[in-house]
Every structure is written in structure tokens, then in C-alpha cells.
Design an enzyme around this catalytic site. Structure first.
Site, mmCIF file in Angstrom:
data_model
loop_
_atom_site.group_PDB
_atom_site.id
_atom_site.type_symbol
_atom_site.label_atom_id
_atom_site.label_comp_id
_atom_site.label_asym_id
_atom_site.label_seq_id
_atom_site.Cartn_x
_atom_site.Cartn_y
_atom_site.Cartn_z
ATOM 1 N N SER A 125 3.214 -14.875 27.561
ATOM 2 C CA SER A 125 4.522 -15.285 28.076
ATOM 3 C C SER A 125 4.898 -16.671 27.584
ATOM 4 O O SER A 125 6.064 -17.051 27.660
ATOM 5 C CB SER A 125 4.542 -15.239 29.606
ATOM 6 O OG SER A 125 3.389 -15.817 30.130
ATOM 7 N N HIS A 146 6.485 -8.687 25.206
ATOM 8 C CA HIS A 146 6.347 -9.414 26.473
ATOM 9 C C HIS A 146 6.975 -8.654 27.628
ATOM 10 O O HIS A 146 8.207 -8.579 27.747
ATOM 11 C CB HIS A 146 6.984 -10.816 26.329
ATOM 12 C CG HIS A 146 6.921 -11.628 27.583
ATOM 13 N ND1 HIS A 146 7.971 -12.387 28.037
ATOM 14 C CD2 HIS A 146 5.934 -11.775 28.500
ATOM 15 C CE1 HIS A 146 7.631 -12.979 29.172
ATOM 16 N NE2 HIS A 146 6.407 -12.623 29.466
ATOM 17 N N GLU A 158 10.486 -8.049 26.018
ATOM 18 C CA GLU A 158 10.949 -8.853 24.887
ATOM 19 C C GLU A 158 10.102 -8.484 23.668
ATOM 20 O O GLU A 158 8.872 -8.482 23.745
ATOM 21 C CB GLU A 158 10.810 -10.342 25.201
ATOM 22 C CG GLU A 158 11.786 -10.772 26.284
ATOM 23 C CD GLU A 158 11.587 -12.216 26.734
ATOM 24 O OE1 GLU A 158 12.590 -12.911 26.905
ATOM 25 O OE2 GLU A 158 10.428 -12.633 26.925
ATOM 26 N N ASN A 196 12.262 -16.505 29.867
ATOM 27 C CA ASN A 196 11.667 -17.713 30.453
ATOM 28 C C ASN A 196 12.398 -18.970 30.006
ATOM 29 O O ASN A 196 12.334 -20.003 30.676
ATOM 30 C CB ASN A 196 10.172 -17.806 30.116
ATOM 31 C CG ASN A 196 9.361 -16.911 31.043
ATOM 32 O OD1 ASN A 196 9.831 -16.520 32.103
ATOM 33 N ND2 ASN A 196 8.156 -16.579 30.628
HETATM 34 P P1 NAI Z 1 -5.091 -11.337 34.647
HETATM 35 O O1 NAI Z 1 -5.938 -12.521 34.860
HETATM 36 O O2 NAI Z 1 -4.636 -10.528 35.817
HETATM 37 O O3 NAI Z 1 -5.858 -10.323 33.657
HETATM 38 C C1 NAI Z 1 -6.456 -10.716 32.458
HETATM 39 C C2 NAI Z 1 -7.592 -9.715 32.170
HETATM 40 O O4 NAI Z 1 -8.054 -9.948 30.852
HETATM 41 C C3 NAI Z 1 -8.789 -9.887 33.094
HETATM 42 O O5 NAI Z 1 -9.128 -8.623 33.657
HETATM 43 C C4 NAI Z 1 -9.902 -10.408 32.176
HETATM 44 O O6 NAI Z 1 -11.177 -9.927 32.539
HETATM 45 C C5 NAI Z 1 -9.470 -9.855 30.835
HETATM 46 N N1 NAI Z 1 -9.929 -10.601 29.680
HETATM 47 C C6 NAI Z 1 -9.973 -11.952 29.522
HETATM 48 N N2 NAI Z 1 -10.411 -12.254 28.279
HETATM 49 C C7 NAI Z 1 -10.634 -11.076 27.651
HETATM 50 C C8 NAI Z 1 -11.053 -10.719 26.329
HETATM 51 N N3 NAI Z 1 -11.338 -11.649 25.425
HETATM 52 N N4 NAI Z 1 -11.153 -9.417 26.025
HETATM 53 C C9 NAI Z 1 -10.856 -8.463 26.923
HETATM 54 N N5 NAI Z 1 -10.450 -8.730 28.185
HETATM 55 C C10 NAI Z 1 -10.334 -10.021 28.538
HETATM 56 O O7 NAI Z 1 -3.858 -11.820 33.765
HETATM 57 P P2 NAI Z 1 -2.385 -11.203 33.676
HETATM 58 O O8 NAI Z 1 -1.536 -11.791 34.722
HETATM 59 O O9 NAI Z 1 -2.471 -9.723 33.556
HETATM 60 O O10 NAI Z 1 -1.900 -11.831 32.293
HETATM 61 C C11 NAI Z 1 -2.358 -11.372 31.065
HETATM 62 C C12 NAI Z 1 -1.444 -11.866 29.961
HETATM 63 O O11 NAI Z 1 -0.107 -11.454 30.214
HETATM 64 C C13 NAI Z 1 -1.389 -13.383 29.808
HETATM 65 O O12 NAI Z 1 -1.222 -13.686 28.454
HETATM 66 C C14 NAI Z 1 -0.154 -13.742 30.611
HETATM 67 O O13 NAI Z 1 0.437 -14.956 30.208
HETATM 68 C C15 NAI Z 1 0.754 -12.585 30.283
HETATM 69 N N6 NAI Z 1 1.815 -12.290 31.245
HETATM 70 C C16 NAI Z 1 1.581 -12.355 32.591
HETATM 71 C C17 NAI Z 1 2.601 -12.046 33.480
HETATM 72 C C18 NAI Z 1 2.368 -12.060 34.946
HETATM 73 O O14 NAI Z 1 3.357 -12.023 35.699
HETATM 74 N N7 NAI Z 1 1.145 -12.100 35.438
HETATM 75 C C19 NAI Z 1 3.934 -11.662 33.001
HETATM 76 C C20 NAI Z 1 4.046 -11.554 31.581
HETATM 77 C C21 NAI Z 1 3.018 -11.887 30.741
#
Ligand code: NAI
Length: 511
Positions: A125, A146, A158, A196
């Protein structure tokens, strides 16, 4: 549901099974594509699959998903126990931790495993797609994809073109999004992409207003909900998202735009983050929370006062005069019709972009008897009066009571150029105009993306048309004159279209 063969991708791998990854996996499995979900943490992966299964089964129980579709979707959604298992996918979408090094390292590992034409997409994001792709052997196949949370329900994504992303990759991702029922908002790689970026104005301007002591967070929320049609006020939204997350995004955008004051974050937010006042998740933010529910505080009810003064209004707008006159007569006081106020009248001014002090001074009105009435937004749900430092508080109380005679709540705020609604709306429109000016989104894409992702009643440009583009320009010029800050400088896109009498949605004719 389209047959798999018609979809632009035949097998999708999703890496990272957190809040976003599990939603993205569910979306595409539901749209008919086989999906493999991978996470370094086996427990996250199992939780994500169980979460998705429960959601889909609930939809089936409610009758919104047939038993066949439930079985087929669950069959298409599988766990991968290693990255090697993703080798046969033609699209990989990463939704891992928001860290540039981690994402670059992952993409290098993926490139070592997949075919040269497999598309690599990032759900980042806030990171630059170009930078994520910079260490790839084939940066042309890397794009941003995104989504918004929850991905299956927020019907927008996006599609971000990095400096080296090929047009064909963008087209394929956009087609996939459309076939899954999402609006693909095409954007070049630019800080905050579209949504954003456009969403910065609402929260940063509200924090600025709070920081200046113009009104409380609860007042600002109430005013923006009731006079401009936002479903949630900016502080309710910050509490929901978590101030640590929102403040980090504000800081990141500010730095990425090389400290353009338009994006300046709030020192108040930094302090509140340090104090752990993060919002819902920490039990206290701008509001308090008990068992996850906001503790609602009653709006203050002022003591009734005796109304013994006539009123005078500077506006010649017949509709406004009629409405104010009617209200005052219900309250048992008169609205004077002479060009200048009588010696006892409470004077109401209706500034656009000026503060009450400037407006009163320009009209030579008596300072202890003059205050401002907001006439810009909706007047039927909430009214806003603005005091200035010399106002007699007894006359403020009379004005407040008289203007709320019909039961509509009246807020009184401190002096501010553009009250609250004017300056927040003008900031949203101005930032939207900058996005159009810089070619970050087409006018229609911008408005649709913001409406879908942020739930604003209008997109930024449609907001400008709704309230009047010339008025928006006047408000910004007033803000800029009052503060002397480039933060409020009007976008050339806005100024030119007002000067040439063109709608904000019109692109340059020569394009
Ligand atoms: P989260 O913390 O809920 O999930 C991330 C997951 O990735 C975890 O289960 C973790 O174990 C896993 N992980 C971490 N490193 C890893 C790797 N090297 N290989 C495989 N798995 C790995 O995070 P969330 O909220 O789902 O965010 C994920 C991405 O999406 C980030 O880049 C965030 O900026 C983006 N994003 C988040 C939004 C939100 O509202 N939470 C909205 C839009 C984008």
C-alpha cells in the site's frame, strides 16, 4: 462466472496469508481461478483457510452461494507448503509484511522458480513498485495490485504500473480484476497511488483543525458527517484504522513528496501515537472503547437563555435569508432587513474561505456582536456558528439558541478560515485536482476509486462540482491568504478550469 479458460490467468499463487492475502485468495477462487496460498507460518496459513471456509459456508447457509459453488470454490483454494509449489502459477500476488527488503528478497526467490512470463504483483500500500521491481531480472512483469480490506467486498483494486512494467501486464491484471467484479483503477507508480494519496486531505486537514484548537474531534466528526455527508468523521476513521498505521502513511507520503506542505502530518498525531492512543485496538484514541464499542458521550446541551436581540445577516442570498428569517421568527426574534445592522443587532456574517475576524473587519461590523454562520454545507442536520476572540459570550449563547430553535443541533467553533466543512472539502478537491493534473489518475477513475475505496459521498472532482468550483477556489485562496502557507495553494487544474469555465472532469482538449 466466467469459465477458467476465458480468464487471463490460469493459476494464481498468493504469498502471505494474513488479512489481505486470505481475502485476495478467496476473491479469485470465487471468480473461478485455482489459487494456491502460501505463508512462512503454517499456523497463519491454516487460520486463513479456516477463515475463508467459514465465510463461504456462512454465505452458503444464507443462500447467497449455492452448494455447488461452495464446493467448487473450496476445491479451487489450496495451501502450498513451499514456494516451489507455486512454480506452475502464471500470476503470483504477494501480500507479505510491508517491508521493501522482504519484498525484494521474495521476488528474487520467486523469479528463480517461475517461468519468464509469470506476472509478479505486489499488494503493497505504500512502497514503490519500481523499487520492489528494481532487483528483478524481469522488472517488466512486476506490477502493483493493491486491494482494500476486506478484498472480496471492496470492489476496487489499484493496478500500478512501475517505471518498467509492460503495458500488457497492466492490461491482463485489469482484465482479471474486472472478471472478478472489481474496478481496476489504473495508476502510475506514485506515492500512495490514487486512493491513499487522495485520502490524505480528509485526515490531515481535520488534524490540523484539531491542532489549532478550532473544535474538538467529536465536533469535527459530527460536523463533517452531518453537513457534508461523510459516513464517518475523520477521527472515527483514524480510530478504526489505528493512528499508528495512519500516521505512518501520512509521514511516508510527506517524505515521498519531498516535504510538500500539502501532505504535512500532524505533530499532535505523533504525540498521540507515542502515548499509545491508537484508537479501537488500544481501547482509547480520539474516543474511548469498551468491549470494542465506542463509548458515546452525549452532546453538550447549553442552558436556555433569554432572547432579546434582533439579528442581522450579511448575505443577500434569498434562500438563506428566508431560512434564517423563518428560524428567527420561530424563536421570537427578528431578522433585520436594512443594509446595515441596528445598534443592538447580533450580526451574522457568512464568509467563504475567510475567518470571522477578517470578514467582520472588512465589513466594519461591531466585534463584540458579530459571529459567522456556515452556509456552505447541509443546514438541515447541523448548523455551525463561528466565534471570534472579541465576541460577547452572552450574545453567542443567544445566537446558538435562536439558530437551533427547530431542534437542529448547533455547534459553535473557534475562528477558522473556511470553518471546518469548507476547508476539508476544498482540501479534498484540491488534492484530487493535483492527482488529475499530474496524470496519476484520469478524472473519472479518480472519482470512482475514491468513492469505492473510501466511501465518500462524492469523488474529489464531483465534490468540487457539487459545491461549486469557483467557491472551492475562493476558499483555497482565503486559506492561503490567512495562513500564508503554500499548503493551500490552489492546483492549476482547478484554477484553469474555473478561469475557463470548464467542468473539473474535463481533460485538456488537446489530449
Ligand atoms: P498481515 O500481517 O495480516 O499478514 C502478513 C502475512 O505474511 C503473515 O501471515 C506473515 O506470516 C506472512 N509473511 C511475512 N513474511 C513472509 C514471507 N517472506 N513469505 C511468506 N509469508 C510471509 O498483513 P496484511 O495486513 O495482510 O498486509 C499484507 C500486505 O498488504 C502489506 O504489504 C500491506 O501493506 C498490504 N495492505 C494491507 C492492507 C490492510 O488493510 N491490512 C490494505 C492494503 C494493502
Amino acid at each position: 462466472m466466467p469459465a477458467t479458460s476465458q480468464l487471463p490467468f490460469s493459476r494464481i499463487g498468493v504469498i502471505g496469508a494474513g488479512a489481505m492475502g486470505r481475502g485476495i485468495a478467496q476473491l479469485f477462487a470465487s471468480a473461478g481461478v485455482p489459487v494456491l496460498l502460501y505463508d512462512t507460518r503454517a499456523d497463519s496459513l491454516q487460520q486463513a483457510l479456516a477463515f475463508n471456509r467459514e465465510l463461504l459456508e456462512r454465505a452458503a447457509a444464507k443462500g447467497t452461494l449455492s452448494a455447488d459453488a461452495l464446493a467448487a470454490t473450496l476445491h479451487r483454494l489450496k495451501a502450498a507448503s513451499s514456494l516451489d509449489e507455486l512454480a506452475g502459477c502464471d500470476l503470483l500476488i504477494e501480500a507479505i509484511v510491508e517491508d521493501l527488503d522482504a519484498k525484494q528478497a521474495l521476488f528474487a526467490e520467486l523469479e528463480a522458480r517461475v517461468a519468464a512470463d509469470t506476472v509478479l504483483a505486489s499488494n503493497t500500500s505504500s512502497l514503490s513498485i519500481t523499487r520492489i521491481a528494481a532487483r528483478c531480472r524481469h522488472p517488466e512483469r512486476v506490477a502493483g495490485f493493491h486491494f482494500f480490506n476486506p478484498a472480496p467486498l471492496m470492489r476496487i483494486v489499484e493496478v500500478v504500473r512501475g517505471q518498467r512494467t509492460s503495458a500488457a501486464v497492466v492490461t491482463r491484471l485489469a482484465r482479471l480484476a474486472e472478471q472478478a467484479g472489481h474496478f481496476p483503477a489504473l495508476s502510475p507508480d506514485s506515492p500512495g497511488f490514487i486512493v491513499n494519496h487522495a485520502g490524505r486531505a480528509f485526515s490531515t486537514e481535520a488534524l490540523r483543525i484539531l491542532g489549532e484548537g478550532i473544535a474538538s474531534a467529536a465536533q469535527i466528526d459530527r460536523i463533517l458527517r452531518d453537513t457534508a455527508g461523510f459516513r464517518m468523521g475523520p477521527f472515527e476513521l483514524l480510530d478504526l484504522t489505528g493512528l499508528d498505521i495512519s500516521h505512518a502513511v501520512m509521514e511516508s507520503l510527506y517524505q515521498q513528496f519531498y516535504q510538500d506542505p500539502r501532505y504535512a502530518p500532524s505533530p499532535l498525531a505523533a504525540q498521540r501515537v507515542a502515548a499509545g492512543l491508537l484508537g479501537r485496538k488500544s481501547g482509547e484514541g480520539f474516543y474511548r472503547y469498551q468491549d470494542g464499542q465506542q463509548v458515546r458521550e452525549a452532546e453538550p446541551r447549553p442552558e436556555p437563555v433569554n432572547l432579546d436581540r434582533p439579528f442581522w445577516l450579511d448575505s443577500q442570498d434569498p434562500e438563506l435569508r428566508h431560512r434564517v428569517g423563518l428560524l428567527l421568527s420561530q424563536a421570537g426574534v427578528v431578522l433585520e432587513s436594512a443594509e446595515t445592522p441596528s445598534a443592538r443587532a447580533i450580526c451574522l456574517v457568512t464568509p467563504l474561505g475567510e475567518d470571522a475576524s477578517t470578514c467582520i473587519d472588512a465589513q466594519g461590523l461591531p466585534t463584540e456582536r458579530s459571529l459567522a454562520l456556515e452556509s456552505f454545507g447541509e443546514l438541515d442536520r447541523r448548523r455551525v456558528l463561528m466565534r471570534q476572540p472579541a465576541l460577547d459570550p452572552r450574545l453567542e449563547a443567544q445566537a446558538r439558541q435562536a439558530l437551533g430553535t427547530d431542534g437542529v443541533p448547533v455547534e459553535v467553533i473557534n475562528d477558522s478560515p473556511g470553518f471546518i466543512t469548507q476547508r476539508v472539502i476544498a482540501s479534498i478537491v484540491n488534492l484530487g485536482c493535483e492527482i488529475a493534473q499530474r496524470g496519476i489518475a484520469s478524472p473519472l477513475t479518480l472519482d470512482r476509486a475514491v468513492h469505492l475505496a473510501l466511501g465518500y459521498p462524492f469523488g474529489p472532482l464531483a465534490f468540487g462540482e457539487h459545491f461549486g468550483t469557483a467557491r472551492i477556489l475562493t476558499i483555497l485562496q482565503g486559506l492561503q491568504a490567512c495562513y500564508g502557507e503554500p499548503r493551500y495553494r490552489p492546483s492549476p487544474w482547478l484554477r484553469r478550469r474555473v478561469q475557463l469555465d470548464l467542468p473539473l472532469h474535463s481533460p485538456d482538449a488537446a489530449e
